[in-house]
Design a protein around this motif. Structure first.
Motif, PDB file in Angstrom:
ATOM      1  N   VAL A  95      -2.771 -19.746 -11.749  1.00 28.45           N
ATOM      2  CA  VAL A  95      -1.561 -18.914 -11.724  1.00 28.45           C
ATOM      3  C   VAL A  95      -1.951 -17.454 -11.494  1.00 28.45           C
ATOM      4  O   VAL A  95      -1.325 -16.759 -10.683  1.00 28.45           O
ATOM      5  N   GLN A  96      -2.986 -16.979 -12.158  1.00 33.25           N
ATOM      6  CA  GLN A  96      -3.451 -15.608 -11.948  1.00 33.25           C
ATOM      7  C   GLN A  96      -3.926 -15.402 -10.513  1.00 33.25           C
ATOM      8  O   GLN A  96      -3.718 -14.347  -9.921  1.00 33.25           O
ATOM      9  N   HIS A  97      -4.555 -16.425  -9.942  1.00 32.59           N
ATOM     10  CA  HIS A  97      -5.001 -16.379  -8.545  1.00 32.59           C
ATOM     11  C   HIS A  97      -3.790 -16.148  -7.628  1.00 32.59           C
ATOM     12  O   HIS A  97      -3.810 -15.296  -6.748  1.00 32.59           O
ATOM     13  N   GLN A  98      -2.735 -16.900  -7.862  1.00 37.62           N
ATOM     14  CA  GLN A  98      -1.500 -16.764  -7.078  1.00 37.62           C
ATOM     15  C   GLN A  98      -0.890 -15.378  -7.262  1.00 37.62           C
ATOM     16  O   GLN A  98      -0.473 -14.740  -6.298  1.00 37.62           O
ATOM     17  N   GLN A  99      -0.822 -14.900  -8.483  1.00 36.03           N
ATOM     18  CA  GLN A  99      -0.236 -13.586  -8.754  1.00 36.03           C
ATOM     19  C   GLN A  99      -1.033 -12.481  -8.078  1.00 36.03           C
ATOM     20  O   GLN A  99      -0.454 -11.571  -7.482  1.00 36.03           O
ATOM     21  N   GLN A 100      -2.342 -12.574  -8.146  1.00 36.99           N
ATOM     22  CA  GLN A 100      -3.183 -11.567  -7.510  1.00 36.99           C
ATOM     23  C   GLN A 100      -3.018 -11.589  -5.996  1.00 36.99           C
ATOM     24  O   GLN A 100      -2.971 -10.545  -5.356  1.00 36.99           O
ATOM     25  N   THR A 101      -2.922 -12.774  -5.423  1.00 36.72           N
ATOM     26  CA  THR A 101      -2.709 -12.893  -3.978  1.00 36.72           C
ATOM     27  C   THR A 101      -1.407 -12.207  -3.572  1.00 36.72           C
ATOM     28  O   THR A 101      -1.352 -11.478  -2.578  1.00 36.72           O
ATOM     29  N   GLU A 102      -0.360 -12.406  -4.360  1.00 35.14           N
ATOM     30  CA  GLU A 102       0.932 -11.784  -4.051  1.00 35.14           C
ATOM     31  C   GLU A 102       0.887 -10.271  -4.227  1.00 35.14           C
ATOM     32  O   GLU A 102       1.499  -9.539  -3.445  1.00 35.14           O
ATOM     33  N   GLU A 103       0.140  -9.780  -5.228  1.00 37.38           N
ATOM     34  CA  GLU A 103      -0.010  -8.328  -5.393  1.00 37.38           C
ATOM     35  C   GLU A 103      -0.658  -7.721  -4.159  1.00 37.38           C
ATOM     36  O   GLU A 103      -0.184  -6.708  -3.622  1.00 37.38           O
ATOM     37  N   LEU A 104      -1.730  -8.345  -3.688  1.00 37.60           N
ATOM     38  CA  LEU A 104      -2.424  -7.835  -2.509  1.00 37.60           C
ATOM     39  C   LEU A 104      -1.536  -7.932  -1.273  1.00 37.60           C
ATOM     40  O   LEU A 104      -1.507  -7.017  -0.443  1.00 37.60           O
ATOM     41  N   LEU A 105      -0.784  -9.002  -1.148  1.00 37.71           N
ATOM     42  CA  LEU A 105       0.133  -9.160  -0.016  1.00 37.71           C
ATOM     43  C   LEU A 105       1.176  -8.046  -0.002  1.00 37.71           C
ATOM     44  O   LEU A 105       1.485  -7.488   1.056  1.00 37.71           O
ATOM     45  N   PRO A 112       3.869   4.323   4.481  1.00 33.01           N
ATOM     46  CA  PRO A 112       2.880   4.497   5.545  1.00 33.01           C
ATOM     47  C   PRO A 112       1.481   4.044   5.108  1.00 33.01           C
ATOM     48  O   PRO A 112       1.249   3.757   3.942  1.00 33.01           O
ATOM     49  N   LEU A 113       0.565   4.058   6.059  1.00 36.42           N
ATOM     50  CA  LEU A 113      -0.785   3.580   5.831  1.00 36.42           C
ATOM     51  C   LEU A 113      -1.483   4.355   4.718  1.00 36.42           C
ATOM     52  O   LEU A 113      -2.231   3.781   3.931  1.00 36.42           O
ATOM     53  N   SER A 114      -1.235   5.653   4.610  1.00 36.52           N
ATOM     54  CA  SER A 114      -1.890   6.442   3.561  1.00 36.52           C
ATOM     55  C   SER A 114      -1.485   5.948   2.173  1.00 36.52           C
ATOM     56  O   SER A 114      -2.316   5.850   1.272  1.00 36.52           O
ATOM     57  N   LEU A 115      -0.222   5.596   1.992  1.00 31.32           N
ATOM     58  CA  LEU A 115       0.245   5.066   0.711  1.00 31.32           C
ATOM     59  C   LEU A 115      -0.328   3.662   0.480  1.00 31.32           C
ATOM     60  O   LEU A 115      -0.698   3.298  -0.638  1.00 31.32           O
ATOM     61  N   LYS A 116      -0.425   2.895   1.537  1.00 35.39           N
ATOM     62  CA  LYS A 116      -1.007   1.543   1.449  1.00 35.39           C
ATOM     63  C   LYS A 116      -2.455   1.621   0.965  1.00 35.39           C
ATOM     64  O   LYS A 116      -2.852   0.894   0.043  1.00 35.39           O
ATOM     65  N   LEU A 117      -3.250   2.512   1.561  1.00 36.34           N
ATOM     66  CA  LEU A 117      -4.645   2.654   1.155  1.00 36.34           C
ATOM     67  C   LEU A 117      -4.728   3.160  -0.284  1.00 36.34           C
ATOM     68  O   LEU A 117      -5.528   2.659  -1.075  1.00 36.34           O
ATOM     69  N   TRP A 118      -3.893   4.120  -0.638  1.00 43.89           N
ATOM     70  CA  TRP A 118      -3.880   4.644  -2.003  1.00 43.89           C
ATOM     71  C   TRP A 118      -3.576   3.520  -3.000  1.00 43.89           C
ATOM     72  O   TRP A 118      -4.263   3.363  -3.999  1.00 43.89           O
ATOM     73  N   GLN A 119      -2.554   2.717  -2.722  1.00 41.23           N
ATOM     74  CA  GLN A 119      -2.191   1.622  -3.625  1.00 41.23           C
ATOM     75  C   GLN A 119      -3.309   0.589  -3.725  1.00 41.23           C
ATOM     76  O   GLN A 119      -3.545   0.029  -4.797  1.00 41.23           O
ATOM     77  N   LEU A 120      -4.009   0.334  -2.619  1.00 39.31           N
ATOM     78  CA  LEU A 120      -5.140  -0.591  -2.656  1.00 39.31           C
ATOM     79  C   LEU A 120      -6.240  -0.037  -3.564  1.00 39.31           C
ATOM     80  O   LEU A 120      -6.792  -0.775  -4.383  1.00 39.31           O
ATOM     81  N   LEU A 121      -6.540   1.240  -3.447  1.00 40.89           N
ATOM     82  CA  LEU A 121      -7.574   1.845  -4.291  1.00 40.89           C
ATOM     83  C   LEU A 121      -7.186   1.787  -5.770  1.00 40.89           C
ATOM     84  O   LEU A 121      -8.022   1.495  -6.634  1.00 40.89           O
ATOM     85  N   VAL A 122      -5.928   2.059  -6.069  1.00 45.79           N
ATOM     86  CA  VAL A 122      -5.453   1.982  -7.452  1.00 45.79           C
ATOM     87  C   VAL A 122      -5.591   0.556  -7.966  1.00 45.79           C
ATOM     88  O   VAL A 122      -6.106   0.317  -9.062  1.00 45.79           O
ATOM     89  N   TRP A 123      -5.152  -0.419  -7.163  1.00 46.26           N
ATOM     90  CA  TRP A 123      -5.222  -1.829  -7.547  1.00 46.26           C
ATOM     91  C   TRP A 123      -6.677  -2.255  -7.784  1.00 46.26           C
ATOM     92  O   TRP A 123      -6.990  -2.892  -8.784  1.00 46.26           O
TER      93      TRP A 123
END
Length: 186
Positions: A95-105, A112-123
């Motif tokens: 279940v955690q695997h599924q939740q993490q996959t959806e977070e990344l998706l 924009p891309l700058s916010l996307k990269l920022w959110q990835l770094l935070v995650w």
């Protein structure tokens, strides 16, 4: 049910950084230490990151229908392997695997891309980081190219955005790793 109660005792294996986990449709791996990236390729040959997995996460070819599907070690990794037939013991981890996959998706679809990269770094800093005096130190050897592949962009663009985030004080470099600063909203 605790994993210690499993009928088949786990087989532990060590893999070095950059190693590829073998393809086994009948095995699930639980990560005891290190970080693994699951990936595939588009028909044009572009690498696609499907997820980043760390301590306690369960991975395996049996959890995916994507082809091709590979699991690569981003660090040295120690894993315990279990027969897929024991998957019922991993309900919470799956279940955690599924939740993490959806977070990344969700992150991959931010604009924009700058916010996307920022959110990835935070995650990433929340999942793989550790607290330091001024933020969360991301102890993960990710290259600008790997970040670009995760976000479906190019390395030059990622480098430019990282430089901007650093100039804004949202990140800084420490011992060749990134720190997501505390005063940034994360």
């Amino acid at each position: 049910k605790p994993l210690a109660d499993l009928v088949t005792p786990p087989l532990q294996q060590q893999f070095v950084r950059r190693a590829r986990l073998p393809e086994h449709k009948t095995v699930l791996w639980q990560i005891a230490s290190g970080v693994v990236c699951s990936m595939t390729w588009t028909s044009e040959g572009e690498l696609v990151c499907l997820g980043y997995w760390g301590v306690g996460d369960v991975v395996g070819h049996a959890l995916s229908r994507v082809q091709p599907y590979e699991l690569h070690c981003l660090t040295d990794v120690l894993i315990s392997s279990y027969p897929y037939t024991q998957r019922a013991h991993f309900t919470e981890a799956i279940v955690q695997h599924q939740q993490q996959t959806e977070e990344l998706l969700c992150i991959v679809h931010i604009n924009p891309l700058s916010l996307k990269l920022w959110q990835l770094l935070v995650w990433l800093s929340q999942k793989f980081g550790r607290e330091v005096e001024n933020g969360r130190w991301l102890d993960l050897p990710l290259t600008h190219q790997q970040l670009a592949q995760t976000l479906e962009t190019n390395r030059v663009t990622v480098t430019t955005i990282l430089q901007r985030l650093e100039a804004e004080g949202k990140i800084h470099r420490q011992q060749r790793r990134l720190v997501v600063t505390r005063h940034s909203s994360y």
